[in-house]
Design an enzyme around this catalytic site. Structure first.
Site, PDB file in Angstrom:
ATOM      1  N   CYS A  88       0.812  -0.926   0.153  1.00 15.42           N
ATOM      2  CA  CYS A  88       0.315  -0.183  -0.300  1.00 15.42           C
ATOM      3  C   CYS A  88       0.696   1.201  -0.237  1.00 15.42           C
ATOM      4  O   CYS A  88       0.568   2.491  -0.903  1.00 15.42           O
ATOM      5  CB  CYS A  88      -0.988   0.230   1.058  1.00 15.42           C
ATOM      6  SG  CYS A  88      -0.274  -0.073   2.272  1.00 15.42           S
ATOM      7  N   HIS A 164      -2.087   1.089   6.664  1.00 15.57           N
ATOM      8  CA  HIS A 164      -2.966   1.818   5.411  1.00 15.57           C
ATOM      9  C   HIS A 164      -2.402   2.614   4.848  1.00 15.57           C
ATOM     10  O   HIS A 164      -2.623   4.006   5.949  1.00 15.57           O
ATOM     11  CB  HIS A 164      -4.492   1.077   5.279  1.00 15.57           C
ATOM     12  CG  HIS A 164      -4.409   1.252   3.766  1.00 15.57           C
ATOM     13  ND1 HIS A 164      -4.134   0.381   3.115  1.00 15.57           N
ATOM     14  CD2 HIS A 164      -5.585   1.474   3.632  1.00 15.57           C
ATOM     15  CE1 HIS A 164      -4.716   0.426   1.790  1.00 15.57           C
ATOM     16  NE2 HIS A 164      -5.205   1.624   1.933  1.00 15.57           N
TER      17      HIS A 164
END
Length: 326
Positions: A88, A164
């Protein structure tokens, strides 16, 4: 998720991200950690190409309440679904790089962008997973630690905090949130080059507000133009101004010299910071396990290890006892 080679976890750090971007062949940009999106901060960092936001991932992620509800086409946006464990951070970076026309991507990323232009998001994600360049540069920041489990993913565990990265940037007059775990780009409404960071600040604050006051684990970084290049150009401009002044313009000359000295100082600090980043990245990549093993082995051979372990154990027990009496 795709298993096109194992992708390591990488640290949320501007020095890591700057070197990662450089390793992919991109020129003239860097990453800066920021603590505010106020006007003075943004003015100092101009141009800001995009923002990278780190937050604790929640399984039931909702579409941001500020999302624009129109049906504007998004085929002009490079958006890739995340199909790779631990990717990510790199995908958030690519989301900015591959949606800007004013960044020198280098030959390989430019060719990658052109090759994948008509791919759907899932195929773009697979293309990233199969890019030897992107994967190898990403994995160059793998920690040389056999005790660290490198393979973690937001959808892979229920028992620990997982984090994230997503990206915010203006594209064709609108602010977009690009999250590889979403189905597509999220249009947060119209913006201009002057106010898009204010709108991003609102969206980020809105997202942070869902966690309540107990959650403090957030990080925000800006992808900006290389500050060394910026300061060098500004110093050159000051030099040109000095040469153009008439001999009797002492007051103006003194003013420009002061401004030039300030820029020289900022340039010096920036170069020192780059050296520090490089050293820290070298340490991140170095395997210290053999050193630790040999130190312990030598202490054991000298019969000094057991007394040290006993001393440390007693110290911990004494500290725990002291805390229990409070």
């Amino acid at each position: 998720m795709s298993e096109a080679g194992n992708w390591c976890l990488i640290e949320s750090d501007p020095g890591v991200f700057t070197e990662l971007i450089s390793g992919m062949g991109v020129k003239g940009v860097q990453v800066e950690e920021i603590y505010s999106l106020d006007e003075s901060t943004m003015e100092e960092l101009k141009p800001v190409y995009g923002l990278i936001f780190l937050f604790k991932w929640q399984k039931a992620e909702a579409v941001p309440s500020l999302a624009h509800s129109d049906n504007s086409p998004t085929d002009h946006i490079f958006f890739a679904n995340q199909v790779i464990n631990n990717a990510c951070a790199t995908q958030a970076i690519l989301s900015i790089l591959l949606n800007r026309d004013d960044i020198d991507l280098g030959d390989e990323l430019r060719n990658f962008k052109e090759f994948t232009f008509d791919f759907p998001p899932d195929m773009k994600g697979l293309a990233i997973s199969n890019s030897d360049l992107i994967r190898s540069v990403h994995n160059s920041f793998a920690r040389s630690d056999p005790f660290v489990n490198e393979m973690k993913d937001p959808r892979g565990s229920k028992d620990e905090d997982l984090f994230h990265f997503i990206a915010y940037l203006p594209i064709h007059g609108a602010l977009y949130e690009l999250d590889g775990l979403s189905s597509g780009p999220v249009n947060l409404g119209p913006c201009t080059d002057d106010n898009w960071t204010n709108k991003a600040n609102e969206a980020i604050s809105n997202r942070m507000g869902r966690y309540g006051n107990s959650e403090l684990h957030f990080s925000l970084m800006a992808l900006t133009r290389d500050r060394i290049e910026v300061y060098e150009e500004q110093i050159e401009e000051k030099d040109c101004l000095l040469l153009s002044l008439p001999e009797d313009a002492n007051a103006e000359r003194n003013k420009i010299n002061r401004e030039r000295s300030y820029l020289e100082h900022r340039l010096h600090l920036e170069k020192e910071k780059r050296q520090m980043w490089h050293r820290e990245n070298m340490l991140r990549k170095h395997n210290f396990i053999p050193l630790a093993y040999n130190l312990l082995r030598i202490l054991a051979e000298r019969k000094e290890l057991t007394p040290l372990i006993t001393q440390a154990t007693q110290k911990v027990l004494a500290e725990n006892e002291r805390k229990s009496k409070k």
